[in-house]
Design a protein around this motif. Structure first.
Motif, mmCIF file in Angstrom:
data_model
loop_
_atom_site.group_PDB
_atom_site.id
_atom_site.type_symbol
_atom_site.label_atom_id
_atom_site.label_comp_id
_atom_site.label_asym_id
_atom_site.label_seq_id
_atom_site.Cartn_x
_atom_site.Cartn_y
_atom_site.Cartn_z
ATOM 1 N N ARG A 132 -1.679 17.717 -27.224
ATOM 2 C CA ARG A 132 -2.059 18.089 -28.574
ATOM 3 C C ARG A 132 -3.472 18.168 -28.719
ATOM 4 O O ARG A 132 -4.190 17.236 -28.239
ATOM 5 C CB ARG A 132 -1.308 17.133 -29.578
ATOM 6 N N LEU A 133 -4.001 19.032 -29.221
ATOM 7 C CA LEU A 133 -5.522 19.161 -29.927
ATOM 8 C C LEU A 133 -6.145 18.033 -30.561
ATOM 9 O O LEU A 133 -5.214 17.596 -31.447
ATOM 10 C CB LEU A 133 -5.893 20.547 -30.501
ATOM 11 N N ALA A 134 -6.958 17.589 -30.352
ATOM 12 C CA ALA A 134 -7.643 16.414 -31.136
ATOM 13 C C ALA A 134 -8.269 17.012 -32.325
ATOM 14 O O ALA A 134 -8.481 16.268 -33.398
ATOM 15 C CB ALA A 134 -8.810 15.854 -30.076
ATOM 16 N N ALA A 135 -8.620 18.223 -32.345
ATOM 17 C CA ALA A 135 -9.125 18.720 -33.719
ATOM 18 C C ALA A 135 -8.852 20.344 -33.723
ATOM 19 O O ALA A 135 -8.601 20.955 -32.336
ATOM 20 C CB ALA A 135 -10.558 18.656 -33.941
ATOM 21 N N PRO A 136 -8.403 20.823 -34.961
ATOM 22 C CA PRO A 136 -8.172 22.383 -34.888
ATOM 23 C C PRO A 136 -9.247 23.179 -34.248
ATOM 24 O O PRO A 136 -8.762 24.355 -33.838
ATOM 25 C CB PRO A 136 -8.119 22.685 -36.498
ATOM 26 N N ASP A 137 -10.370 22.852 -34.164
ATOM 27 C CA ASP A 137 -11.575 23.797 -33.694
ATOM 28 C C ASP A 137 -12.037 23.421 -32.348
ATOM 29 O O ASP A 137 -12.928 23.733 -31.778
ATOM 30 C CB ASP A 137 -12.480 23.841 -34.584
ATOM 31 N N ALA A 138 -11.099 22.421 -31.717
ATOM 32 C CA ALA A 138 -11.460 21.875 -30.409
ATOM 33 C C ALA A 138 -11.715 22.869 -29.351
ATOM 34 O O ALA A 138 -12.732 22.806 -28.573
ATOM 35 C CB ALA A 138 -10.489 20.903 -29.972
ATOM 36 N N LEU A 139 -10.769 23.799 -29.448
ATOM 37 C CA LEU A 139 -10.984 25.189 -28.153
ATOM 38 C C LEU A 139 -12.193 26.119 -28.624
ATOM 39 O O LEU A 139 -12.848 26.360 -27.700
ATOM 40 C CB LEU A 139 -9.742 25.726 -28.216
ATOM 41 N N LEU A 140 -12.356 26.085 -29.907
ATOM 42 C CA LEU A 140 -13.469 27.143 -30.288
ATOM 43 C C LEU A 140 -14.987 26.325 -30.014
ATOM 44 O O LEU A 140 -15.617 27.207 -29.620
ATOM 45 C CB LEU A 140 -13.487 27.366 -31.914
ATOM 46 N N ASP A 141 -14.979 25.302 -29.977
ATOM 47 C CA ASP A 141 -16.236 24.564 -29.533
ATOM 48 C C ASP A 141 -16.529 24.575 -27.973
ATOM 49 O O ASP A 141 -17.673 24.812 -27.492
ATOM 50 C CB ASP A 141 -16.199 22.841 -30.008
ATOM 51 N N ASP A 142 -15.450 24.842 -27.276
ATOM 52 C CA ASP A 142 -15.449 25.100 -25.728
ATOM 53 C C ASP A 142 -14.215 25.533 -25.311
ATOM 54 O O ASP A 142 -13.214 25.008 -24.993
ATOM 55 C CB ASP A 142 -15.673 23.685 -25.186
ATOM 56 N N PRO A 143 -14.214 26.894 -25.153
ATOM 57 C CA PRO A 143 -12.869 27.656 -24.733
ATOM 58 C C PRO A 143 -12.602 27.273 -23.243
ATOM 59 O O PRO A 143 -11.251 27.346 -23.067
ATOM 60 C CB PRO A 143 -13.523 29.208 -24.577
ATOM 61 N N VAL A 144 -13.435 26.707 -22.345
ATOM 62 C CA VAL A 144 -12.696 26.319 -21.049
ATOM 63 C C VAL A 144 -12.052 25.219 -21.239
ATOM 64 O O VAL A 144 -10.917 24.978 -20.214
ATOM 65 C CB VAL A 144 -13.934 25.990 -20.438
ATOM 66 N N ARG A 145 -11.866 24.388 -22.395
ATOM 67 C CA ARG A 145 -10.637 23.471 -22.637
ATOM 68 C C ARG A 145 -9.436 23.870 -22.486
ATOM 69 O O ARG A 145 -8.477 23.404 -22.410
ATOM 70 C CB ARG A 145 -10.948 22.884 -23.925
ATOM 71 N N ILE A 146 -9.341 25.270 -22.844
ATOM 72 C CA ILE A 146 -8.055 25.988 -22.345
ATOM 73 C C ILE A 146 -7.338 25.817 -21.003
ATOM 74 O O ILE A 146 -6.219 25.290 -20.983
ATOM 75 C CB ILE A 146 -8.128 27.580 -22.953
ATOM 76 N N LEU A 147 -8.505 26.017 -20.270
ATOM 77 C CA LEU A 147 -7.917 25.879 -18.897
ATOM 78 C C LEU A 147 -7.710 24.286 -18.534
ATOM 79 O O LEU A 147 -6.914 24.079 -17.793
ATOM 80 C CB LEU A 147 -8.761 26.171 -17.762
ATOM 81 N N ARG A 148 -8.372 23.466 -19.079
ATOM 82 C CA ARG A 148 -8.495 21.994 -19.028
ATOM 83 C C ARG A 148 -6.923 21.614 -19.463
ATOM 84 O O ARG A 148 -6.297 20.850 -18.693
ATOM 85 C CB ARG A 148 -9.688 21.236 -19.622
ATOM 86 N N GLY A 149 -6.592 22.058 -20.659
ATOM 87 C CA GLY A 149 -5.331 21.758 -21.160
ATOM 88 C C GLY A 149 -4.203 22.162 -20.145
ATOM 89 O O GLY A 149 -3.388 21.391 -19.926
ATOM 90 N N ILE A 150 -4.284 23.292 -19.542
ATOM 91 C CA ILE A 150 -3.137 23.727 -18.717
ATOM 92 C C ILE A 150 -3.231 22.823 -17.333
ATOM 93 O O ILE A 150 -2.145 22.367 -16.909
ATOM 94 C CB ILE A 150 -3.477 25.449 -18.310
ATOM 95 N N ARG A 151 -4.479 22.427 -16.963
ATOM 96 C CA ARG A 151 -4.525 21.665 -16.029
ATOM 97 C C ARG A 151 -3.881 20.260 -16.038
ATOM 98 O O ARG A 151 -3.151 19.777 -15.282
ATOM 99 C CB ARG A 151 -5.864 21.514 -15.288
#
Length: 241
Positions: A132-151
């Motif tokens: 679960r995201l730590a904050a609603p805008d967590a991915l907006l701050d750093d889009p590479v976190r999308i890949l980190r989440g999948i990893r």
């Protein structure tokens, strides 16, 4: 752990230091962390090199953000970052996912005391395998976190919640503008994992394949497809040239 003990001794009385992120998560999962992320109330730039010499080699992982990396010969990597926000709870709320938004004071860590600092319920999410995201805008701050989440979903057997998946789909179009080396590092973890097929399925669902690899998306039935590679004829499956 001599370097870690030296760091604690130096900082005591001057400030505070915590173990954060992936090391705490993996510790709770019963895994041996190979990377240690530390947050200090003292800028890493003010730490004396004598703390890690001759045990390791130090360099700036991100000089702009003040993140120092110490690589030790035995393989342990230690990242030291400055505290973001007024306290450790504020720092943790700026992170990517709740399972990475936990901390333990370094002194407690060394004494094997699990005095967990967990403002977002990361331990509970970890217990039920919930990403679960730590904050609603967590991915907006750093889009590479999308890949980190999948990893993380693949390597730690976590399930993306619907809100997190929707946020990934919305932010995925921003991925191509991110540094290639960061994207490649995350992709390598996914594609070299035994569950690489699951990673591929999650990337497809999150819109990552469409944004990073449009050439390999399945063509619409009855529609001619032209690859970006320019090969004549193209060897890619499904090519209609």
């Amino acid at each position: 752990m001599e370097l870690i003990q030296s760091l604690l001794t130096y900082i005591k009385g001057k400030g505070e230091v915590w173990v954060v992120g992936g090391a705490v998560r993996d510790h709770l999962l019963g895994l041996e962390p190979r990377e240690l992320d530390l947050v200090t109330s003292i800028s890493p730039a003010h730490l004396p090199p004598s703390l890690w010499q001759p045990e390791g080699h130090a360099f700036w992982l991100d000089e702009g953000r003040g993140i120092l990396r110490i690589a030790q010969p035995q393989g342990l990597t230690i990242d030291i970052a400055p505290l973001q926000g007024q306290d450790i709870a504020a720092d943790l709320r700026r992170r990517d996912f709740t399972v990475n938004a936990m901390a333990i004071r370094l002194e407690d860590w060394l004494q094997n005391r699990t005095a967990l600092i967990d403002p977002l319920g990361g331990q509970a999410d970890l217990a039920v395998k919930h990403l679960r995201l730590a904050a609603p805008d967590a991915l907006l701050d750093d889009p590479v976190r999308i890949l980190r989440g999948i990893r993380l979903a693949v390597t730690r057997s976590l399930r993306l919640d619907s809100t997190t998946l929707k946020a990934m789909q919305e932010i995925a179009p921003q991925l191509p503008a991110e540094p290639g080396e960061r994207i490649a590092a995350e992709l390598s973890h996914c594609f070299l994992h035994p569950q690489a097929a699951l990673a591929d399925a999650l990337m497809l669902e999150a819109g990552v394949i469409k944004e990073l690899f449009p050439e390999v998306e399945a063509p619409t039935i009855g529609s001619p497809w032209r690859p970006r590679c320019g090969w004549q004829p193209c060897w890619l499956p499904g090519c209609m040239i």
